[in-house]
Design a protein around this motif. Structure first.
Motif, PDB file in Angstrom:
ATOM      1  N   UNK A  17      -4.284   5.194 -13.898  1.00 46.41           N
ATOM      2  CA  UNK A  17      -4.387   3.729 -13.811  1.00 46.41           C
ATOM      3  C   UNK A  17      -5.219   3.265 -12.626  1.00 46.41           C
ATOM      4  N   UNK A  18      -5.618   4.190 -11.786  1.00 41.88           N
ATOM      5  CA  UNK A  18      -6.325   3.818 -10.560  1.00 41.88           C
ATOM      6  C   UNK A  18      -7.814   3.588 -10.794  1.00 41.88           C
ATOM      7  N   UNK A  40      -7.355  -3.709  -6.713  1.00 41.22           N
ATOM      8  CA  UNK A  40      -7.383  -5.142  -6.434  1.00 41.22           C
ATOM      9  C   UNK A  40      -8.495  -5.598  -5.510  1.00 41.22           C
ATOM     10  N   UNK A  41      -9.090  -4.703  -4.758  1.00 42.97           N
ATOM     11  CA  UNK A  41      -9.997  -5.137  -3.690  1.00 42.97           C
ATOM     12  C   UNK A  41     -11.431  -4.662  -3.873  1.00 42.97           C
ATOM     13  N   UNK A  42     -11.867  -4.546  -5.109  1.00 41.64           N
ATOM     14  CA  UNK A  42     -13.229  -4.086  -5.378  1.00 41.64           C
ATOM     15  C   UNK A  42     -14.307  -4.848  -4.630  1.00 41.64           C
ATOM     16  N   UNK A  43     -14.315  -6.180  -4.649  1.00 43.59           N
ATOM     17  CA  UNK A  43     -15.368  -6.911  -3.937  1.00 43.59           C
ATOM     18  C   UNK A  43     -15.397  -6.610  -2.429  1.00 43.59           C
ATOM     19  N   UNK A  44     -14.224  -6.438  -1.825  1.00 44.51           N
ATOM     20  CA  UNK A  44     -14.171  -6.084  -0.401  1.00 44.51           C
ATOM     21  C   UNK A  44     -14.885  -4.752  -0.175  1.00 44.51           C
ATOM     22  N   UNK A  99       0.835  -1.201   0.000  1.00 46.31           N
ATOM     23  CA  UNK A  99       0.000   0.000   0.000  1.00 46.31           C
ATOM     24  C   UNK A  99       0.872   1.253   0.000  1.00 46.31           C
ATOM     25  N   UNK A 100       0.285   2.362  -0.407  1.00 52.19           N
ATOM     26  CA  UNK A 100       0.979   3.642  -0.480  1.00 52.19           C
ATOM     27  C   UNK A 100       1.444   4.084   0.900  1.00 52.19           C
ATOM     28  N   UNK A 101       2.691   4.514   0.976  1.00 54.01           N
ATOM     29  CA  UNK A 101       3.255   4.948   2.259  1.00 54.01           C
ATOM     30  C   UNK A 101       3.573   6.440   2.285  1.00 54.01           C
TER      31      UNK A 101
END
Length: 161
Positions: free
Chosen positions: A146-147, A107-111, A28-30
């Motif tokens: 790209x997001x 990556x975590x659309x369903x969540x 994740x972005x830091x």
């Protein structure tokens, strides 16, 4: 685990390096973790190690919150702790005056959909959250294009007087 058992603690300046390492391991972005506008919390295990994080930044009008740094370590994935941490950050943002939550996730659309988020316009996100660390980083690096953006109202989380 239910939300009542989640007791995140605010990230202190001396915690930032450990949080940065945890978020890096979670991919994740830091950027901007110690910026004054970034609000972050951690959950630690019995030995004191960070096992979960959550946070947000608000936009210039305070009505929009960008969720970020919502993560749990591999051993806790699927336990409900990540969802509880996301709900915690949304409730904190709502209590602070935010009326809409936004986030980036490829990556975590369903969540996020399980938490009431729907796909959103990333240009709108970048407009209402201009100046936030993550938006400006993504804009300057070209990553913004790209997001995948997500959003949901926070009205149901606002306490009724």
């Amino acid at each position: 685990m239910d939300d009542e058992r989640i007791r995140p603690a605010p990230v202190r300046p001396e915690d930032v390096d450990e949080v940065r390492a945890f978020l890096s391991a979670c991919d994740l972005t830091v950027a901007g973790l110690s910026d004054p506008g970034v609000r972050l919390w951690t959950v630690r295990d019995a030995a004191g190690a960070v096992v979960g994080t959550t946070g947000y930044e608000t936009g210039p009008d305070g009505r929009h919150a960008l969720l970020r740094s919502v993560a749990v370590g591999p051993a806790l994935r699927g336990s409900g702790r990540g969802a509880a941490l996301a709900r915690f950050a949304m409730a904190e943002a709502a209590a602070g005056g935010a009326r809409r939550a936004w986030l980036f996730s490829r990556r975590s659309g369903p969540f996020w959909q399980g938490l009431g988020f729907v796909p959103a316009d990333r240009v709108e996100l970048a407009t209402v959250l201009a100046g936030t660390t993550q938006v400006e980083l993504f804009r300057t690096t070209g990553q913004l294009g790209r997001e995948v953006a997500w959003s949901r109202p926070l009205a149901s989380l606002v306490p009724v007087p």
